[in-house]
Design an enzyme around this catalytic site. Sequence first.
Site, PDB file in Angstrom:
ATOM      1  NE  ARG A 101      28.206  13.635  -9.597  1.00  0.00           N
ATOM      2  CZ  ARG A 101      28.184  15.139 -10.196  1.00  0.00           C
ATOM      3  NH1 ARG A 101      29.378  16.435 -10.197  1.00  0.00           N
ATOM      4  NH2 ARG A 101      27.332  15.264 -11.054  1.00  0.00           N
ATOM      5  CD  GLU A 136      28.943  17.289  -3.138  1.00  0.00           C
ATOM      6  OE1 GLU A 136      28.593  17.151  -4.496  1.00  0.00           O
ATOM      7  OE2 GLU A 136      30.346  16.279  -3.773  1.00  0.00           O
ATOM      8  CG  HIS A 166      29.883  20.088  -6.248  1.00  0.00           C
ATOM      9  ND1 HIS A 166      29.139  19.219  -5.906  1.00  0.00           N
ATOM     10  CD2 HIS A 166      30.201  20.567  -8.079  1.00  0.00           C
ATOM     11  CE1 HIS A 166      29.266  18.582  -7.204  1.00  0.00           C
ATOM     12  NE2 HIS A 166      29.267  18.806  -8.321  1.00  0.00           N
TER      13      HIS A 166
END
Length: 342
Positions: free
Chosen positions: A253, A281, A300
């Site tokens: 993360r 993100e 991701h």
Amino acid sequence: MHHATDNRPALLLAMSPRVAGQLLLDRHRERLTALTRTDPHLVAHDLASPSPRVAAALAEAEVLLTCWGAPPLTAEVLAAAPRLRAVVHAAGSVKHHVTQACWDRGIAVTSAAAANALPVAEFTLAAVLFAGKRVLRSAHRYARLRAQHDWRAELDGAGNYRRTVGVVGASRIGRRVIELLRPFDLRVLLYDPYVDDAGAAELGVERTGLDELCARADIVTVHAPQVPATRHMIGAPQLALMRDGTTLINTSRGSLVDEEALLPELVSGRLDAVLDVTEPELPSADSPLYDLPNVLLTPHIAGSLGVELYRMADQALDEVERFARGLPFADPVLPGTLGHSA
């Protein structure tokens, strides 16, 4: 009404309808229909104010099959699901939808975290081996030079023989990475406060402190969970300890790495990075991360995607089958471990 002798458990799908379309093939829906009483095409996305069809299915459901985009299972939702006894999550973390109310009621929970760990570990293995060969830097340099060049001189000291890899976190993914690194001539260090010397010996790694790992490793790969204690665990002090040319890999993360401290180290070219996750993100449009030749930035994608979702579906359906046969889950999620797991 179902027939009195039909003792298959009632099941309801609860996830994003788009995810359900990607997760379940016809063979999965057929298996679900054989194992449970379910409408394999009814996907509940809103359990707080459900449609009449969903409300009726929720009232009967003994099992929820969940995945990404699952609605939170609040006390109110559970009140409308008096028969619910189990949640089977066809993905990794259950923290987004399994609430304290579920644990209070004694609902059995399982997840496909083990299946989701595999592609992340595979991505990491590729990143480690490419980092050792300095593939990213030489690919960028080659594209820019487009000429004869003494690559052997430039890449002197590169390669994967007896390199030191530092694994931060013996999570499922961290352990799988350690397993995948075994066939190679690499030295593996591990930092994990929950693993003792005996545990490290069993994994075939050397246990170290985080600072020592950062100072010794050629490649540092982060596999710790996102919990308050791990926020910015790789911060300015840890980055400063890394030697010039060290590669930092983050597939966990974004919050585990202090990006403000990392950016100057990347812009200067002192460190390299493989970042599948960032904080935020989606990096801002003007972030240097997009253009730096020493940074591999991916959106991701290390976790399950495409055909890899079927592995999670298969594991989830194995657990549904165990539940239907009255057996305990093979891979239960235990509430006591959630404080230090993903």
